[in-house]
Design a protein around this motif. Structure first.
Motif, PDB file in Angstrom:
ATOM      1  N   LEU A   1       0.854  -1.190   0.000  1.00  0.00           N
ATOM      2  CA  LEU A   1       0.000   0.000   0.000  1.00  0.00           C
ATOM      3  C   LEU A   1       0.889   1.238   0.000  1.00  0.00           C
ATOM      4  CD1 LEU A   1      -2.599  -1.101   2.706  1.00  0.00           C
ATOM      5  CD2 LEU A   1      -2.789  -1.308   0.220  1.00  0.00           C
ATOM      6  N   VAL A   2       0.673   2.104  -0.986  1.00  0.00           N
ATOM      7  CA  VAL A   2       1.451   3.340  -1.087  1.00  0.00           C
ATOM      8  C   VAL A   2       0.495   4.522  -1.129  1.00  0.00           C
ATOM      9  CG1 VAL A   2       3.313   2.176  -2.337  1.00  0.00           C
ATOM     10  CG2 VAL A   2       1.509   3.320  -3.624  1.00  0.00           C
ATOM     11  N   GLY A   3       0.991   5.711  -0.781  1.00  0.00           N
ATOM     12  CA  GLY A   3       0.149   6.900  -0.881  1.00  0.00           C
ATOM     13  C   GLY A   3       0.152   7.410  -2.318  1.00  0.00           C
ATOM     14  N   ASP A   4       1.316   7.851  -2.760  1.00  0.00           N
ATOM     15  CA  ASP A   4       1.497   8.455  -4.088  1.00  0.00           C
ATOM     16  C   ASP A   4       1.300   7.426  -5.195  1.00  0.00           C
ATOM     17  OD1 ASP A   4       2.434   9.729  -6.318  1.00  0.00           O
ATOM     18  OD2 ASP A   4       4.450  10.109  -5.514  1.00  0.00           O
ATOM     19  N   ARG A   5       0.371   7.719  -6.136  1.00  0.00           N
ATOM     20  CA  ARG A   5       0.134   6.709  -7.178  1.00  0.00           C
ATOM     21  C   ARG A   5       1.300   6.601  -8.157  1.00  0.00           C
ATOM     22  NH1 ARG A   5      -3.523   8.904 -11.566  1.00  0.00           N
ATOM     23  NH2 ARG A   5      -3.449  11.145 -11.281  1.00  0.00           N
ATOM     24  N   GLY A   6       2.166   7.651  -8.182  1.00  0.00           N
ATOM     25  CA  GLY A   6       3.364   7.559  -9.015  1.00  0.00           C
ATOM     26  C   GLY A   6       4.237   6.389  -8.577  1.00  0.00           C
ATOM     27  N   ARG A   7       4.148   6.056  -7.263  1.00  0.00           N
ATOM     28  CA  ARG A   7       4.942   4.939  -6.737  1.00  0.00           C
ATOM     29  C   ARG A   7       4.443   3.596  -7.284  1.00  0.00           C
ATOM     30  NH1 ARG A   7       4.627   5.931  -0.928  1.00  0.00           N
ATOM     31  NH2 ARG A   7       5.388   8.011  -1.338  1.00  0.00           N
ATOM     32  N   VAL A   8       3.162   3.523  -7.707  1.00  0.00           N
ATOM     33  CA  VAL A   8       2.652   2.272  -8.297  1.00  0.00           C
ATOM     34  C   VAL A   8       3.291   2.062  -9.670  1.00  0.00           C
ATOM     35  CG1 VAL A   8       0.615   0.989  -9.069  1.00  0.00           C
ATOM     36  CG2 VAL A   8       0.460   2.487  -7.065  1.00  0.00           C
TER      37      VAL A   8
ATOM     38  N   ALA B   1      -2.404   2.281  -4.668  1.00  0.00           N
ATOM     39  CA  ALA B   1      -2.251   3.638  -4.127  1.00  0.00           C
ATOM     40  C   ALA B   1      -3.564   4.063  -3.489  1.00  0.00           C
ATOM     41  CB  ALA B   1      -1.893   4.604  -5.241  1.00  0.00           C
ATOM     42  N   PHE B   2      -3.452   4.775  -2.358  1.00  0.00           N
ATOM     43  CA  PHE B   2      -4.669   5.268  -1.696  1.00  0.00           C
ATOM     44  C   PHE B   2      -4.715   6.792  -1.654  1.00  0.00           C
ATOM     45  CE2 PHE B   2      -1.511   4.102   1.520  1.00  0.00           C
ATOM     46  CZ  PHE B   2      -1.288   5.348   2.102  1.00  0.00           C
ATOM     47  N   GLY B   3      -3.652   7.466  -2.062  1.00  0.00           N
ATOM     48  CA  GLY B   3      -3.633   8.937  -1.961  1.00  0.00           C
ATOM     49  C   GLY B   3      -3.079   9.338  -0.602  1.00  0.00           C
ATOM     50  N   MET B   4      -3.928   9.910   0.267  1.00  0.00           N
ATOM     51  CA  MET B   4      -3.476  10.328   1.601  1.00  0.00           C
ATOM     52  C   MET B   4      -4.561  10.104   2.628  1.00  0.00           C
ATOM     53  SD  MET B   4      -1.583  13.966   0.959  1.00  0.00           S
ATOM     54  CE  MET B   4      -1.653  14.450   2.664  1.00  0.00           C
ATOM     55  N   GLY B   5      -4.173   9.641   3.807  1.00  0.00           N
ATOM     56  CA  GLY B   5      -5.088   9.605   4.942  1.00  0.00           C
ATOM     57  C   GLY B   5      -5.667   8.241   5.245  1.00  0.00           C
ATOM     58  N   ALA B   6      -6.018   8.061   6.535  1.00  0.00           N
ATOM     59  CA  ALA B   6      -6.468   6.754   7.038  1.00  0.00           C
ATOM     60  C   ALA B   6      -7.803   6.284   6.461  1.00  0.00           C
ATOM     61  CB  ALA B   6      -6.537   6.808   8.573  1.00  0.00           C
TER      62      ALA B   6
ATOM     63  N   VAL C   1       1.986  -4.703   3.235  1.00  0.00           N
ATOM     64  CA  VAL C   1       3.083  -3.858   3.713  1.00  0.00           C
ATOM     65  C   VAL C   1       2.834  -2.439   3.226  1.00  0.00           C
ATOM     66  CG1 VAL C   1       5.539  -3.364   3.564  1.00  0.00           C
ATOM     67  CG2 VAL C   1       4.789  -5.715   3.840  1.00  0.00           C
ATOM     68  N   ARG C   2       2.811  -1.481   4.173  1.00  0.00           N
ATOM     69  CA  ARG C   2       2.760  -0.075   3.771  1.00  0.00           C
ATOM     70  C   ARG C   2       4.170   0.384   3.476  1.00  0.00           C
ATOM     71  NH1 ARG C   2       1.969   4.969   3.301  1.00  0.00           N
ATOM     72  NH2 ARG C   2       2.792   6.524   4.726  1.00  0.00           N
ATOM     73  N   LEU C   3       4.383   0.890   2.260  1.00  0.00           N
ATOM     74  CA  LEU C   3       5.681   1.432   1.857  1.00  0.00           C
ATOM     75  C   LEU C   3       5.461   2.896   1.504  1.00  0.00           C
ATOM     76  CD1 LEU C   3       7.001  -1.490  -0.405  1.00  0.00           C
ATOM     77  CD2 LEU C   3       7.551  -1.039   1.993  1.00  0.00           C
ATOM     78  N   GLY C   4       5.813   3.791   2.423  1.00  0.00           N
ATOM     79  CA  GLY C   4       5.524   5.203   2.207  1.00  0.00           C
ATOM     80  C   GLY C   4       6.627   6.086   2.724  1.00  0.00           C
ATOM     81  N   THR C   5       6.240   7.305   3.079  1.00  0.00           N
ATOM     82  CA  THR C   5       7.194   8.248   3.670  1.00  0.00           C
ATOM     83  C   THR C   5       6.671   8.701   5.028  1.00  0.00           C
ATOM     84  OG1 THR C   5       6.172  10.142   2.564  1.00  0.00           O
ATOM     85  CG2 THR C   5       8.026   9.099   1.436  1.00  0.00           C
ATOM     86  N   VAL C   6       7.592   9.096   5.891  1.00  0.00           N
ATOM     87  CA  VAL C   6       7.232   9.598   7.229  1.00  0.00           C
ATOM     88  C   VAL C   6       8.024  10.871   7.523  1.00  0.00           C
ATOM     89  CG1 VAL C   6       6.557   7.437   8.365  1.00  0.00           C
ATOM     90  CG2 VAL C   6       8.987   8.055   8.248  1.00  0.00           C
TER      91      VAL C   6
ATOM     92  N   ALA D   1       6.299  10.082  12.212  1.00  0.00           N
ATOM     93  CA  ALA D   1       4.862  10.401  12.111  1.00  0.00           C
ATOM     94  C   ALA D   1       4.390  10.238  10.669  1.00  0.00           C
ATOM     95  CB  ALA D   1       4.615  11.831  12.584  1.00  0.00           C
ATOM     96  N   ASP D   2       3.205   9.633  10.539  1.00  0.00           N
ATOM     97  CA  ASP D   2       2.577   9.543   9.217  1.00  0.00           C
ATOM     98  C   ASP D   2       1.071   9.688   9.392  1.00  0.00           C
ATOM     99  OD1 ASP D   2       1.567   7.053  10.060  1.00  0.00           O
ATOM    100  OD2 ASP D   2       2.129   6.017   8.224  1.00  0.00           O
ATOM    101  N   MET D   3       0.289   9.320   8.393  1.00  0.00           N
ATOM    102  CA  MET D   3      -1.157   9.527   8.478  1.00  0.00           C
ATOM    103  C   MET D   3      -1.968   8.233   8.400  1.00  0.00           C
ATOM    104  SD  MET D   3      -1.346  12.990   6.157  1.00  0.00           S
ATOM    105  CE  MET D   3      -2.980  13.470   6.708  1.00  0.00           C
ATOM    106  N   GLU D   4      -1.315   7.084   8.261  1.00  0.00           N
ATOM    107  CA  GLU D   4      -2.090   5.865   7.995  1.00  0.00           C
ATOM    108  C   GLU D   4      -1.717   4.629   8.808  1.00  0.00           C
ATOM    109  OE1 GLU D   4      -0.204   7.321   5.524  1.00  0.00           O
ATOM    110  OE2 GLU D   4      -1.707   8.497   4.451  1.00  0.00           O
ATOM    111  N   THR D   5      -0.457   4.535   9.287  1.00  0.00           N
ATOM    112  CA  THR D   5       0.016   3.247   9.815  1.00  0.00           C
ATOM    113  C   THR D   5      -0.861   2.688  10.933  1.00  0.00           C
ATOM    114  OG1 THR D   5       2.278   3.507   9.042  1.00  0.00           O
ATOM    115  CG2 THR D   5       1.976   2.127  10.990  1.00  0.00           C
TER     116      THR D   5
END
Ligand SMILES: O=P(O)(O)O[C@H]1O[C@H](CO)[C@@H](O)[C@H]1O
Ligand SMILES: O=c1cc[nH]c(=O)[nH]1
Length: 251
Positions: free
Chosen positions: A22-29, A64-69, A88-93, A188-192
Protein backbone atom coordinates in the motif's frame (compact mmCIF):
# COMPACT_ATOMS: atom_id res chain seq x y z
CA UNK A 1 -16.14 -10.50 4.11
CA UNK A 2 -15.19 -12.09 0.82
CA UNK A 3 -16.00 -10.15 -2.35
CA UNK A 4 -16.13 -10.97 -6.06
CA UNK A 5 -15.75 -7.47 -7.40
CA UNK A 6 -14.27 -4.65 -5.35
CA UNK A 7 -16.49 -1.53 -5.28
CA UNK A 8 -13.71 1.07 -5.61
CA UNK A 9 -10.73 -0.94 -6.83
CA UNK A 10 -12.88 -2.44 -9.59
CA UNK A 11 -11.10 -5.76 -9.75
CA UNK A 12 -11.78 -9.36 -8.71
CA UNK A 13 -10.07 -12.10 -6.66
CA UNK A 14 -8.19 -13.45 -9.71
CA UNK A 15 -6.57 -10.05 -10.30
CA UNK A 16 -4.69 -9.83 -7.00
CA UNK A 17 -1.82 -11.67 -5.32
CA UNK A 18 -1.75 -13.09 -1.78
CA UNK A 19 0.42 -10.13 -0.75
CA UNK A 20 -0.05 -6.41 -1.30
CA UNK A 21 1.88 -3.18 -0.97
CA UNK A 22 0.00 0.00 0.00
CA UNK A 23 1.45 3.34 -1.09
CA UNK A 24 0.15 6.90 -0.88
CA UNK A 25 1.50 8.46 -4.09
CA UNK A 26 0.13 6.71 -7.18
CA UNK A 27 3.36 7.56 -9.02
CA UNK A 28 4.94 4.94 -6.74
CA UNK A 29 2.65 2.27 -8.30
CA UNK A 30 4.06 3.03 -11.75
CA UNK A 31 7.60 2.83 -10.32
CA UNK A 32 6.65 -0.48 -8.64
CA UNK A 33 5.29 -1.78 -11.95
CA UNK A 34 8.69 -1.08 -13.54
CA UNK A 35 10.46 -3.03 -10.77
CA UNK A 36 8.12 -6.05 -11.09
CA UNK A 37 7.90 -8.62 -13.89
CA UNK A 38 4.80 -8.82 -16.12
CA UNK A 39 3.02 -6.06 -14.18
CA UNK A 40 -0.55 -5.25 -15.27
CA UNK A 41 -2.31 -2.00 -14.27
CA UNK A 42 -5.79 -3.05 -13.03
CA UNK A 43 -7.38 0.25 -12.05
CA UNK A 44 -6.83 4.02 -12.18
CA UNK A 45 -10.30 5.09 -10.96
CA UNK A 46 -10.31 7.83 -8.25
CA UNK A 47 -6.50 7.76 -8.32
CA UNK A 48 -6.55 4.34 -6.57
CA UNK A 49 -4.03 3.07 -9.09
CA UNK A 50 -3.51 -0.67 -8.66
CA UNK A 51 -1.13 -3.08 -10.38
CA UNK A 52 -0.29 -6.77 -10.00
CA UNK A 53 3.05 -8.24 -11.03
CA UNK A 54 5.79 -10.64 -9.94
CA UNK A 55 8.88 -10.14 -7.76
CA UNK A 56 11.26 -13.07 -7.15
CA UNK A 57 8.53 -15.30 -8.65
CA UNK A 58 5.86 -14.19 -6.13
CA UNK A 59 2.65 -12.43 -7.21
CA UNK A 60 2.25 -9.04 -5.50
CA UNK A 61 -0.44 -6.34 -5.86
CA UNK A 62 0.45 -2.67 -5.34
CA UNK A 63 -2.32 -0.14 -4.62
CA UNK A 64 -2.25 3.64 -4.13
CA UNK A 65 -4.67 5.27 -1.70
CA UNK A 66 -3.63 8.94 -1.96
CA UNK A 67 -3.48 10.33 1.60
CA UNK A 68 -5.09 9.60 4.94
CA UNK A 69 -6.47 6.75 7.04
CA UNK A 70 -10.11 6.63 5.80
CA UNK A 71 -9.21 5.83 2.19
CA UNK A 72 -6.14 3.73 3.11
CA UNK A 73 -8.40 1.36 5.10
CA UNK A 74 -10.96 1.21 2.27
CA UNK A 75 -8.19 -0.07 0.00
CA UNK A 76 -6.89 -2.55 2.61
CA UNK A 77 -10.46 -3.71 3.36
CA UNK A 78 -11.29 -4.35 -0.32
CA UNK A 79 -8.01 -6.16 -1.00
CA UNK A 80 -8.52 -8.33 2.12
CA UNK A 81 -12.02 -9.15 0.81
CA UNK A 82 -10.49 -10.18 -2.52
CA UNK A 83 -8.17 -12.62 -0.72
CA UNK A 84 -4.97 -10.67 0.06
CA UNK A 85 -3.48 -12.07 3.30
CA UNK A 86 -0.36 -9.89 3.82
CA UNK A 87 0.06 -6.11 3.55
CA UNK A 88 3.08 -3.86 3.71
CA UNK A 89 2.76 -0.08 3.77
CA UNK A 90 5.68 1.43 1.86
CA UNK A 91 5.52 5.20 2.21
CA UNK A 92 7.19 8.25 3.67
CA UNK A 93 7.23 9.60 7.23
CA UNK A 94 8.28 12.71 9.11
CA UNK A 95 11.23 12.31 11.48
CA UNK A 96 10.76 12.51 15.26
CA UNK A 97 13.49 12.44 17.93
CA UNK A 98 16.78 10.91 16.77
CA UNK A 99 15.48 9.76 13.37
CA UNK A 100 17.42 11.24 10.43
CA UNK A 101 16.34 12.07 6.86
CA UNK A 102 16.98 9.16 4.51
CA UNK A 103 16.53 6.44 7.15
CA UNK A 104 14.24 3.48 6.44
CA UNK A 105 11.96 3.26 9.47
CA UNK A 106 10.17 0.03 10.45
CA UNK A 107 7.10 0.32 12.70
CA UNK A 108 6.93 -1.75 15.89
CA UNK A 109 3.57 -0.13 16.72
CA UNK A 110 1.78 3.17 16.25
CA UNK A 111 0.05 5.81 18.38
CA UNK A 112 -3.60 5.90 17.29
CA UNK A 113 -3.88 9.64 16.65
CA UNK A 114 -6.31 9.15 13.74
CA UNK A 115 -10.04 8.44 14.01
CA UNK A 116 -10.56 5.70 11.44
CA UNK A 117 -9.10 2.83 13.51
CA UNK A 118 -11.77 3.35 16.21
CA UNK A 119 -14.41 2.42 13.64
CA UNK A 120 -12.75 -1.05 13.50
CA UNK A 121 -11.72 -1.71 17.14
CA UNK A 122 -11.98 0.30 20.38
CA UNK A 123 -9.17 2.72 21.26
CA UNK A 124 -7.86 0.38 24.03
CA UNK A 125 -6.73 -2.05 21.31
CA UNK A 126 -3.02 -1.58 20.42
CA UNK A 127 -1.96 -0.72 16.88
CA UNK A 128 0.71 -3.37 16.37
CA UNK A 129 2.08 -4.96 13.20
CA UNK A 130 2.39 -8.63 12.37
CA UNK A 131 5.71 -9.59 13.98
CA UNK A 132 6.82 -12.24 11.44
CA UNK A 133 6.29 -9.77 8.60
CA UNK A 134 8.09 -7.05 10.57
CA UNK A 135 11.10 -9.35 11.01
CA UNK A 136 11.10 -9.93 7.21
CA UNK A 137 11.09 -6.15 6.65
CA UNK A 138 14.02 -5.70 9.04
CA UNK A 139 15.96 -8.53 7.36
CA UNK A 140 15.32 -7.09 3.87
CA UNK A 141 16.46 -3.59 4.83
CA UNK A 142 19.58 -4.99 6.52
CA UNK A 143 20.37 -7.22 3.52
CA UNK A 144 20.16 -4.15 1.26
CA UNK A 145 22.52 -2.32 3.68
CA UNK A 146 20.16 0.65 4.01
CA UNK A 147 20.30 3.05 6.98
CA UNK A 148 17.54 1.85 9.27
CA UNK A 149 15.68 2.35 12.51
CA UNK A 150 12.81 0.48 14.17
CA UNK A 151 10.33 1.95 16.63
CA UNK A 152 6.91 3.38 17.29
CA UNK A 153 5.13 5.66 14.81
CA UNK A 154 2.36 8.17 15.49
CA UNK A 155 -0.42 8.54 12.89
CA UNK A 156 -2.69 11.60 12.55
CA UNK A 157 -5.59 12.84 10.41
CA UNK A 158 -4.90 16.57 10.42
CA UNK A 159 -1.83 17.41 8.36
CA UNK A 160 -2.27 21.19 8.79
CA UNK A 161 -3.51 20.96 12.39
CA UNK A 162 -1.51 18.11 13.94
CA UNK A 163 1.64 17.61 11.80
CA UNK A 164 2.57 20.96 10.24
CA UNK A 165 2.38 24.20 12.23
CA UNK A 166 -0.30 26.65 11.11
CA UNK A 167 -1.43 27.84 14.56
CA UNK A 168 -4.80 26.11 14.12
CA UNK A 169 -4.28 22.85 16.04
CA UNK A 170 -5.37 22.17 19.61
CA UNK A 171 -1.69 22.19 20.68
CA UNK A 172 1.48 23.45 18.94
CA UNK A 173 2.94 20.78 16.65
CA UNK A 174 6.44 21.21 18.16
CA UNK A 175 5.00 20.49 21.62
CA UNK A 176 3.22 17.33 20.36
CA UNK A 177 6.38 16.08 18.61
CA UNK A 178 8.57 16.76 21.68
CA UNK A 179 6.14 14.85 23.90
CA UNK A 180 6.07 11.91 21.46
CA UNK A 181 9.86 11.87 20.96
CA UNK A 182 10.37 11.85 24.75
CA UNK A 183 8.25 8.70 24.87
CA UNK A 184 10.42 7.09 22.16
CA UNK A 185 8.24 7.69 19.08
CA UNK A 186 10.46 7.78 15.97
CA UNK A 187 8.21 8.87 13.07
CA UNK A 188 4.86 10.40 12.11
CA UNK A 189 2.58 9.54 9.22
CA UNK A 190 -1.16 9.53 8.48
CA UNK A 191 -2.09 5.87 8.00
CA UNK A 192 0.02 3.25 9.81
CA UNK A 193 -2.03 2.94 13.04
CA UNK A 194 -5.31 2.64 11.13
CA UNK A 195 -3.88 -0.02 8.82
CA UNK A 196 -2.54 -2.08 11.76
CA UNK A 197 -5.87 -2.01 13.63
CA UNK A 198 -8.01 -2.65 10.53
CA UNK A 199 -5.71 -5.54 9.56
CA UNK A 200 -6.13 -7.13 13.02
CA UNK A 201 -9.93 -6.70 12.79
CA UNK A 202 -9.95 -8.33 9.34
CA UNK A 203 -7.59 -11.17 10.30
CA UNK A 204 -4.77 -10.27 7.89
CA UNK A 205 -1.09 -9.45 8.50
CA UNK A 206 0.29 -5.92 8.13
CA UNK A 207 3.66 -4.21 8.47
CA UNK A 208 4.97 -0.72 7.73
CA UNK A 209 8.33 0.38 6.32
CA UNK A 210 8.70 4.06 5.41
CA UNK A 211 11.40 6.41 4.22
CA UNK A 212 12.01 9.40 6.52
CA UNK A 213 11.65 12.14 3.89
CA UNK A 214 10.67 15.25 5.92
CA UNK A 215 12.14 16.53 9.20
CA UNK A 216 9.41 16.95 11.81
CA UNK A 217 11.18 19.86 13.57
CA UNK A 218 12.41 22.00 10.62
CA UNK A 219 10.26 20.66 7.74
CA UNK A 220 13.45 20.19 5.70
CA UNK A 221 12.77 17.72 2.86
CA UNK A 222 15.03 15.18 1.16
CA UNK A 223 16.22 16.42 -2.24
CA UNK A 224 13.97 15.19 -5.10
CA UNK A 225 16.53 13.00 -6.92
CA UNK A 226 17.74 11.45 -3.66
CA UNK A 227 14.12 10.74 -2.58
CA UNK A 228 13.18 9.11 -5.91
CA UNK A 229 16.23 6.82 -5.69
CA UNK A 230 15.42 5.97 -2.06
CA UNK A 231 11.78 5.19 -2.95
CA UNK A 232 12.99 2.58 -5.46
CA UNK A 233 15.14 1.03 -2.67
CA UNK A 234 12.09 1.14 -0.38
CA UNK A 235 9.96 -0.75 -2.91
CA UNK A 236 12.67 -3.34 -3.57
CA UNK A 237 13.13 -4.00 0.17
CA UNK A 238 9.37 -4.29 0.73
CA UNK A 239 8.96 -6.66 -2.22
CA UNK A 240 11.89 -8.79 -1.01
CA UNK A 241 10.31 -9.03 2.46
CA UNK A 242 6.95 -10.11 1.02
CA UNK A 243 8.57 -12.59 -1.37
CA UNK A 244 10.47 -14.10 1.55
CA UNK A 245 7.30 -14.25 3.69
CA UNK A 246 5.55 -16.11 0.84
CA UNK A 247 8.39 -18.59 0.26
CA UNK A 248 7.38 -22.23 1.07
CA UNK A 249 9.37 -22.36 4.35
CA UNK A 250 7.21 -19.56 5.74
CA UNK A 251 3.67 -20.32 4.51
O1 LIG B 1 4.43 8.72 1.26
P1 LIG B 1 3.00 8.38 1.42
O2 LIG B 1 2.75 6.92 1.31
O3 LIG B 1 2.13 9.15 0.48
O4 LIG B 1 2.59 8.79 2.91
C1 LIG B 1 2.80 10.01 3.56
O5 LIG B 1 2.71 11.15 2.71
C2 LIG B 1 1.46 11.81 2.93
C3 LIG B 1 1.69 13.15 3.55
O6 LIG B 1 2.67 13.89 2.92
C4 LIG B 1 0.66 10.93 3.85
O7 LIG B 1 -0.15 10.05 3.12
C5 LIG B 1 1.76 10.27 4.62
O8 LIG B 1 1.46 9.18 5.41
O1 LIG C 1 5.37 15.59 5.50
C1 LIG C 1 5.15 14.37 5.59
C2 LIG C 1 6.02 13.42 5.05
C3 LIG C 1 5.73 12.12 5.18
N1 LIG C 1 4.62 11.75 5.84
C4 LIG C 1 3.76 12.64 6.34
O2 LIG C 1 2.74 12.28 6.90
N2 LIG C 1 4.06 13.93 6.23
Amino acid sequence: MSINNAWYLRCGPDDVGESAVLVGDRGRVHLAAELMKDAVILNEDRGLTTATGFFDGERITVSAFGMGAPIATVVLHELAGLGVRRFVRLGTVMTLGETRLGEFVIAHGAVRGESTSASYLPIEFPAVPDFALTRELEAAVQAAELPTRSGIYASYDGFYTEMFETGLGAEPVSQRYERLAKAGVVAADMETSALFVAARALGVAAGSLCLASVAGDTNEKMQHAERVAAEAQLLRAGFAALASAMAPAHV
